[in-house]
Design a protein around this motif. Structure first.
Motif, PDB file in Angstrom:
ATOM      1  N   LYS A   7     -42.043  44.722  42.817  1.00 27.39           N
ATOM      2  CA  LYS A   7     -41.096  45.577  43.507  1.00 27.39           C
ATOM      3  C   LYS A   7     -40.058  46.080  42.509  1.00 27.39           C
ATOM      4  N   ASN A  10     -34.367  48.199  42.049  1.00 24.78           N
ATOM      5  CA  ASN A  10     -33.390  48.910  42.874  1.00 24.78           C
ATOM      6  C   ASN A  10     -33.869  49.154  44.308  1.00 24.78           C
ATOM      7  N   ASP A  12     -35.146  47.410  48.076  1.00 27.86           N
ATOM      8  CA  ASP A  12     -35.145  46.212  48.923  1.00 27.86           C
ATOM      9  C   ASP A  12     -36.539  45.969  49.509  1.00 27.86           C
ATOM     10  N   VAL A  13     -36.774  44.764  49.976  1.00 23.99           N
ATOM     11  CA  VAL A  13     -38.012  44.418  50.677  1.00 23.99           C
ATOM     12  C   VAL A  13     -38.139  45.329  51.896  1.00 23.99           C
ATOM     13  N   GLU A  15     -38.285  48.419  52.060  1.00 25.23           N
ATOM     14  CA  GLU A  15     -37.682  49.738  51.859  1.00 25.23           C
ATOM     15  C   GLU A  15     -38.719  50.662  51.240  1.00 25.23           C
ATOM     16  N   SER A  73     -43.963  50.667  49.936  1.00 22.93           N
ATOM     17  CA  SER A  73     -42.988  49.601  50.155  1.00 22.93           C
ATOM     18  C   SER A  73     -43.640  48.258  49.870  1.00 22.93           C
ATOM     19  N   GLU A  76     -42.272  41.088  52.277  1.00 24.66           N
ATOM     20  CA  GLU A  76     -41.678  39.826  51.824  1.00 24.66           C
ATOM     21  C   GLU A  76     -42.638  38.972  51.009  1.00 24.66           C
TER      22      GLU A  76
END
Length: 95
Positions: A7, A10, A12-13, A15, A73, A76
């Motif tokens: 990932k 910059n 987020d999970v 996103e 994206s 998690e």
């Protein structure tokens, strides 16, 4: 530092972020990377989603069906989802 299947820092999970997709043709894997190239990996033929991503990339005539941009994206668990229906030229995205 060379990128990998990770990932972007910059982002987020869960996103969505923009990736560039390059599909040269033949049996060559599809190259996927974000603007920073921190996230950079190849998708090989036979991988789930390969054909869908290739099909959408081929529709982009700006680069003779060899490149496009798509949203993606990471969840998690660290798995990426690429959204072929979001394919488009750079002007469509902020990158």
């Amino acid at each position: 530092t060379k990128g990998g299947y990770q990932k972007p820092r910059n982002v987020d999970v869960n996103e969505k972020f923009v990736v560039k997709v390059q599909a040269p043709g033949g049996s060559v894997p599809i190259l996927v990377y974000d603007e920073t190239r921190y996230c950079e990996f190849a998708i090989h033929s036979g991988t789930p989603g390969f054909q869908e991503i290739l099909t959408e990339t081929r529709k982009e005539l700006t680069w003779s069906g060899k490149k496009t941009f798509m949203k993606a994206s990471f969840d998690e668990s660290g798995e990426i989802t690429i959204y072929p229906a979001t394919a488009g030229v750079k002007a469509k995205y902020s990158w």
